[in-house]
Design a protein around this motif. Structure first.
Motif, short mmCIF file in Angstrom:
data_model
loop_
_atom_site.label_atom_id
_atom_site.label_comp_id
_atom_site.label_asym_id
_atom_site.label_seq_id
_atom_site.Cartn_x
_atom_site.Cartn_y
_atom_site.Cartn_z
N HIS A 1 10.29 -6.26 2.36
CA HIS A 1 11.75 -6.18 2.37
C HIS A 1 12.36 -6.72 1.07
CE1 HIS A 1 11.55 -5.09 6.58
NE2 HIS A 1 10.80 -6.15 6.81
N ARG B 1 14.16 4.54 0.88
CA ARG B 1 13.18 3.47 0.74
C ARG B 1 12.20 3.45 1.91
NH1 ARG B 1 12.99 -1.58 2.54
NH2 ARG B 1 12.06 -3.25 1.27
N GLU B 2 12.70 3.70 3.13
CA GLU B 2 11.84 3.68 4.31
C GLU B 2 10.79 4.79 4.25
OE1 GLU B 2 15.12 2.99 4.43
OE2 GLU B 2 14.62 0.88 4.79
N THR B 3 11.15 5.92 3.65
CA THR B 3 10.19 7.01 3.54
C THR B 3 9.04 6.61 2.61
OG1 THR B 3 11.96 8.61 3.87
CG2 THR B 3 9.92 9.45 2.97
N LEU C 1 8.07 3.48 2.08
CA LEU C 1 7.30 2.48 2.82
C LEU C 1 6.41 3.14 3.87
CD1 LEU C 1 9.97 -0.33 3.33
CD2 LEU C 1 7.98 -0.40 1.82
N ALA C 2 6.91 4.19 4.51
CA ALA C 2 6.12 4.89 5.53
C ALA C 2 4.89 5.53 4.91
CB ALA C 2 6.97 5.95 6.23
N ALA D 1 6.90 -4.16 8.01
CA ALA D 1 8.05 -3.46 7.41
C ALA D 1 9.07 -3.02 8.45
CB ALA D 1 7.57 -2.25 6.61
N LEU E 1 9.07 -0.37 10.44
CA LEU E 1 9.35 1.07 10.34
C LEU E 1 9.43 1.70 11.73
CD1 LEU E 1 6.88 1.83 7.43
CD2 LEU E 1 9.38 1.93 7.28
#
Length: 200
Positions: free
Chosen positions: A33, A58-60, A62-63, A115, A117
């Motif tokens: 984060h 950003r989440e994509t 991290l995924a 994370a 997610l």
């Protein structure tokens, strides 16, 4: 003529991997984060608009890293299961491999588990996690009387290994070269204790 390179020296065809690597470095330093896409772009030596060619947000990104984390786990756990035909020893080897993954791939471990997610957004991530479970559940299933108990056994072993991995990362077993080996042995021993209760 050679392809035009970005300021970091990465060719445009390597942009995705350059950004993923930059994000991993930042996660290692600050946690999952603790950075923005703009910071990952600067670390990779590309413009702040560059990530959006490959990642919606950003989440994509991290995924993608969490999916890589699950696949790395699957490879390591599959190798660990090959050490024995005894399901108790296989679970012990899995627990040991879990701790070693957390120590050797700390950034992937953190992004995979910390994370936050939403797997419903990322089909590849959910599938990668399910593949790890499909690898391990048949092993616990050889000790448990039914599917629910097999899942419960695997969850207990994995939870114990996860806790020991976090303790190791926090320095509770010391910081010398033997700390990882000690934590691996503790994880294997705990997994055996849990599994043998199911094995009668």
């Amino acid at each position: 003529m050679s392809p035009k390179a970005s300021p970091s020296g990465h060719h445009h065809g390597d942009l995705r991997n350059a950004l993923l690597q930059a994000a991993l470095e930042l996660i290692r330093e600050r946690g999952p984060h603790g950075f923005t896409l703009a910071e990952a772009s600067r670390r990779a030596g590309v413009s702040v608009a560059a990530p959006y060619k490959h990642f919606a947000d950003r989440e994509t990104l991290l995924a993608q890293l969490a999916t890589k984390g699950y696949r790395e786990q699957q490879d390591r756990f599959a190798a660990a299961l090959g050490v024995s035909e005894d399901p108790v020893e296989q679970l012990a080897a899995f627990a040991s491999a879990y701790v070693r993954f957390a120590a050797e791939e700390s950034a992937l471990f953190d992004v995979t588990f910390h994370a936050g997610l939403d797997k419903s957004r990322f089909a590849d991530l959910a599938a990668a996690g399910d593949e790890v479970a499909r690898l391990l559940l048949p092993v616990s299933g050889r000790l448990a009387p039914d599917q629910d108990n097999a899942f419960d056994l695997l969850l207990r072993v994995a939870s114990a290994a996860h806790g020991l991995a976090v303790f190791l990362r926090q320095g509770l077993f010391g910081t010398n070269d033997g700390a990882l080996t000690d934590a691996e042995k503790k994880a294997a021993r705990t997994a055996r204790d849990i599994a043998q209760r199911y094995n009668g």
